[in-house]
Write a protein that holds these residues in place. Structure first.
Motif, PDB file in Angstrom:
ATOM      1  N   SER A  19     -11.061   6.651  13.939  1.00  0.00           N
ATOM      2  CA  SER A  19     -10.242   7.364  12.984  1.00  0.00           C
ATOM      3  C   SER A  19      -8.843   7.527  13.668  1.00  0.00           C
ATOM      4  CB  SER A  19     -10.700   8.564  12.543  1.00  0.00           C
ATOM      5  OG  SER A  19     -11.981   8.307  11.864  1.00  0.00           O
ATOM      6  N   ALA A  20      -8.699   7.828  15.033  1.00  0.00           N
ATOM      7  CA  ALA A  20      -7.523   8.157  15.673  1.00  0.00           C
ATOM      8  C   ALA A  20      -6.571   6.802  15.480  1.00  0.00           C
ATOM      9  CB  ALA A  20      -7.907   8.560  17.209  1.00  0.00           C
ATOM     10  N   LYS A  21      -7.154   5.552  15.566  1.00  0.00           N
ATOM     11  CA  LYS A  21      -6.394   4.469  15.459  1.00  0.00           C
ATOM     12  C   LYS A  21      -6.382   3.901  14.029  1.00  0.00           C
ATOM     13  CE  LYS A  21      -7.619   3.110  20.158  1.00  0.00           C
ATOM     14  NZ  LYS A  21      -8.098   2.017  21.153  1.00  0.00           N
ATOM     15  N   ASN A  22      -6.847   4.645  13.214  1.00  0.00           N
ATOM     16  CA  ASN A  22      -6.810   4.040  11.645  1.00  0.00           C
ATOM     17  C   ASN A  22      -7.368   2.585  11.837  1.00  0.00           C
ATOM     18  OD1 ASN A  22      -6.092   6.308  10.443  1.00  0.00           O
ATOM     19  ND2 ASN A  22      -3.638   5.666  10.892  1.00  0.00           N
TER      20      ASN A  22
ATOM     21  N   ARG B  53     -15.932  -9.810  17.246  1.00  0.00           N
ATOM     22  CA  ARG B  53     -15.525  -8.538  16.754  1.00  0.00           C
ATOM     23  C   ARG B  53     -14.120  -8.649  16.013  1.00  0.00           C
ATOM     24  NH1 ARG B  53     -14.288  -2.589  19.342  1.00  0.00           N
ATOM     25  NH2 ARG B  53     -12.380  -3.712  20.067  1.00  0.00           N
ATOM     26  N   LEU B  54     -14.232  -8.358  14.674  1.00  0.00           N
ATOM     27  CA  LEU B  54     -12.969  -8.176  13.932  1.00  0.00           C
ATOM     28  C   LEU B  54     -12.492  -6.774  13.941  1.00  0.00           C
ATOM     29  CD1 LEU B  54     -14.115 -10.483  10.767  1.00  0.00           C
ATOM     30  CD2 LEU B  54     -13.213 -11.215  13.059  1.00  0.00           C
ATOM     31  N   SER B  55     -11.280  -6.790  13.747  1.00  0.00           N
ATOM     32  CA  SER B  55     -10.503  -5.423  13.702  1.00  0.00           C
ATOM     33  C   SER B  55      -9.418  -5.595  12.522  1.00  0.00           C
ATOM     34  CB  SER B  55      -9.678  -5.225  14.834  1.00  0.00           C
ATOM     35  OG  SER B  55     -10.576  -5.223  16.035  1.00  0.00           O
ATOM     36  N   CYS B  56      -9.411  -4.306  12.014  1.00  0.00           N
ATOM     37  CA  CYS B  56      -8.656  -4.213  10.828  1.00  0.00           C
ATOM     38  C   CYS B  56      -7.799  -2.785  10.945  1.00  0.00           C
ATOM     39  CB  CYS B  56      -9.303  -4.081   9.458  1.00  0.00           C
ATOM     40  SG  CYS B  56      -8.257  -3.663   7.985  1.00  0.00           S
ATOM     41  N   ALA B  57      -6.331  -3.075  11.457  1.00  0.00           N
ATOM     42  CA  ALA B  57      -5.489  -2.186  11.689  1.00  0.00           C
ATOM     43  C   ALA B  57      -4.793  -1.575  10.145  1.00  0.00           C
ATOM     44  CB  ALA B  57      -4.407  -2.307  12.578  1.00  0.00           C
TER      45      ALA B  57
END
Length: 126
Positions: free
Chosen positions: A74-77, A19-23
């Motif tokens: 959305s809360a964490k963008n 799982r990749l994340s993009c902040a």
């Protein structure tokens, strides 16, 4: 301005998952469409998945449909790319990108995405 920071890459065997994340931070107006692109050595950068931020509507490349899922918090963008049933041909540097345009206009053209993260490497071994 928009800042994008990817995380979650790594090495996995074929059939595995990552799982990749993009902040994201910065101007929300410039992040109407968020996308994941990938580029392997000697190949063109290609779109993998995109998401229309306002409605959460996803877009996928044919090569990953049914295996990858893009989502957002959305809360964490933050935008995620859940990758299942990984194949050796999924090996690439994966980049998060943001576009000021809606996805129906921007996706999957990388030229319409003006903001990019630094990339995270995904390696799938057979």
């Amino acid at each position: 301005q928009v800042q994008l920071v990817e995380s979650g890459g790594g090495s996995v065997q074929a059939g595995g998952s990552l799982r990749l994340s993009c902040a994201a931070s910065g101007d929300a107006f410039s992040r109407k469409c968020m996308g994941w692109f990938r580029q392997d050595q000697g190949k063109e950068r290609e779109g993998v998945a995109g998401i229309y931020i306002r409605y959460g509507f996803p877009y996928y490349a044919d090569s990953v449909k049914g295996r990858f899922t893009i989502s957002q918090d959305s809360a964490k963008n933050t935008v995620y790319l859940e990758m299942n049933s990984l194949k050796p041909e999924d090996t690439a540097m994966y980049y998060c990108a943001a576009s000021q345009e809606a996805c129906y206009a921007a996706w999957p053209s990388r030229w319409r995405f003006g903001y990019w993260g630094q990339g995270t490497q995904v390696t799938v071994s057979s």
